[in-house]
Design a protein around this motif. Structure first.
Motif, PDB file in Angstrom:
ATOM      1  N   LEU A 185     -48.451  14.932  45.898  1.00 41.41           N
ATOM      2  CA  LEU A 185     -49.630  15.685  45.471  1.00 41.41           C
ATOM      3  C   LEU A 185     -49.398  16.372  44.127  1.00 41.41           C
ATOM      4  O   LEU A 185     -50.299  16.419  43.289  1.00 41.41           O
ATOM      5  N   PHE A 186     -48.203  16.910  43.919  1.00 43.51           N
ATOM      6  CA  PHE A 186     -47.902  17.514  42.615  1.00 43.51           C
ATOM      7  C   PHE A 186     -48.004  16.464  41.516  1.00 43.51           C
ATOM      8  O   PHE A 186     -48.455  16.742  40.409  1.00 43.51           O
ATOM      9  N   LYS A 230     -52.002  15.689  41.290  1.00 47.02           N
ATOM     10  CA  LYS A 230     -52.942  16.768  40.952  1.00 47.02           C
ATOM     11  C   LYS A 230     -52.332  17.898  40.141  1.00 47.02           C
ATOM     12  O   LYS A 230     -53.050  18.799  39.714  1.00 47.02           O
ATOM     13  N   TYR A 275     -49.155  20.959  39.766  1.00 47.51           N
ATOM     14  CA  TYR A 275     -48.768  22.078  40.625  1.00 47.51           C
ATOM     15  C   TYR A 275     -49.956  23.006  40.880  1.00 47.51           C
ATOM     16  O   TYR A 275     -50.248  23.374  42.016  1.00 47.51           O
ATOM     17  N   THR A 293     -52.720  21.704  43.272  1.00 48.34           N
ATOM     18  CA  THR A 293     -52.342  21.411  44.659  1.00 48.34           C
ATOM     19  C   THR A 293     -52.234  22.704  45.449  1.00 48.34           C
ATOM     20  O   THR A 293     -51.556  23.646  45.025  1.00 48.34           O
ATOM     21  N   ASP A 348     -54.015  21.539  50.939  1.00 48.35           N
ATOM     22  CA  ASP A 348     -53.947  20.101  50.630  1.00 48.35           C
ATOM     23  C   ASP A 348     -52.733  19.462  51.288  1.00 48.35           C
ATOM     24  O   ASP A 348     -52.812  18.374  51.864  1.00 48.35           O
ATOM     25  N   ILE A 349     -51.591  20.141  51.162  1.00 42.13           N
ATOM     26  CA  ILE A 349     -50.343  19.609  51.716  1.00 42.13           C
ATOM     27  C   ILE A 349     -50.412  19.552  53.237  1.00 42.13           C
ATOM     28  O   ILE A 349     -50.020  18.555  53.859  1.00 42.13           O
ATOM     29  N   LYS A 393     -46.261  28.380  48.250  1.00 39.52           N
ATOM     30  CA  LYS A 393     -46.148  27.162  47.443  1.00 39.52           C
ATOM     31  C   LYS A 393     -44.927  27.220  46.528  1.00 39.52           C
ATOM     32  O   LYS A 393     -44.333  26.194  46.199  1.00 39.52           O
ATOM     33  N   SER A 399     -43.738  14.464  39.297  1.00 40.27           N
ATOM     34  CA  SER A 399     -44.110  15.861  39.547  1.00 40.27           C
ATOM     35  C   SER A 399     -43.199  16.807  38.780  1.00 40.27           C
ATOM     36  O   SER A 399     -43.646  17.828  38.249  1.00 40.27           O
TER      37      SER A 399
END
Length: 209
Positions: free
Chosen positions: A31-32, A35, A37, A40, A44-45, A63, A116
């Motif tokens: 996700l990082f 999208k 840092y 996200t 989401d995670i 986070k 990421s």
């Protein structure tokens, strides 16, 4: 008694907990990479992992903790692996090749983690988070620069600026995940091997007959 057994079963054992934690880190890395840092959220995670936000807090209450594991942790691990690869090679040119091949292996192995980390470094301006990344990034670059300096010093390379040559080598490496597709005709390692054949030939000192 049955209630106690149910409660105990809800707490993951060491092996299960480690597996779940690594799964969450992997999801966060993806996700990082996609999208960024800032883009996200923990929600989401949690949704991607199929757990509640409250369950995610069991492993990562904020986070920032995930950032440290995904970005800072992976950068530190990369530096360690590159250091070991360089130490195992004999000559400065072989050390440069070992450094870049080792890095390309990580792109093949953990592309989302690489992307990421790269994206977070260039787009994240939080001073505390950059404080966690910049020293490792500098160690990584200095390691390669020393190899280039040694190659100039022993006559393997022309009298080039080690800092510029290092940035040239790293630019090809860092841009690779932006266009290279997993599952294509060449792995990242094979691409870097071809890069090295081209770049090292251009940097090589002329032969003295």
């Amino acid at each position: 008694m049955p209630a106690k057994k149910t409660a105990a079963a809800a707490v993951p054992g060491p092996a299960e907990g480690a597996l779940r934690e690594e799964q969450l880190i992997t999801i966060a890395a993806h996700l990082f990479a996609q999208k960024g840092y800032e883009g996200t959220s923990l929600r989401d995670i949690a949704e991607q992992a199929g757990v509640t936000k409250a369950a995610l807090y069991y492993w990562f209450p904020e986070k920032e903790a995930l950032f440290q594991r995904v970005v800072a942790g992976r950068m530190a691990a990369l530096v360690q692996m590159a250091t070991e690869a360089v130490a195992s090679a004999a000559t400065p040119v072989e050390k440069i090749r070992a450094f870049l091949i080792c890095s390309a292996e990580q792109i093949d192995h953990d592309r989302p983690g690489w992307i990421s980390t790269s994206n977070t470094f260039w787009s994240n301006f939080d001073p505390e988070q950059r404080k966690a990344i910049v020293p490792e990034r500098d160690r990584f670059e200095r390691l390669l620069r020393q190899c280039v300096s040694d190659a100039v010093a022993d006559g393997s390379f022309r009298d080039v600026d080690p800092a510029l040559a290092t940035r040239l080598l790293l630019s090809g490496l860092n841009q690779l995940p932006r266009w290279h597709k997993p599952g294509g005709p060449l792995t990242a390692v094979q691409v870097v091997e071809q890069y090295l054949d081209m770049l090292l030939a251009g940097l090589a000192a002329p032969r003295k007959d």
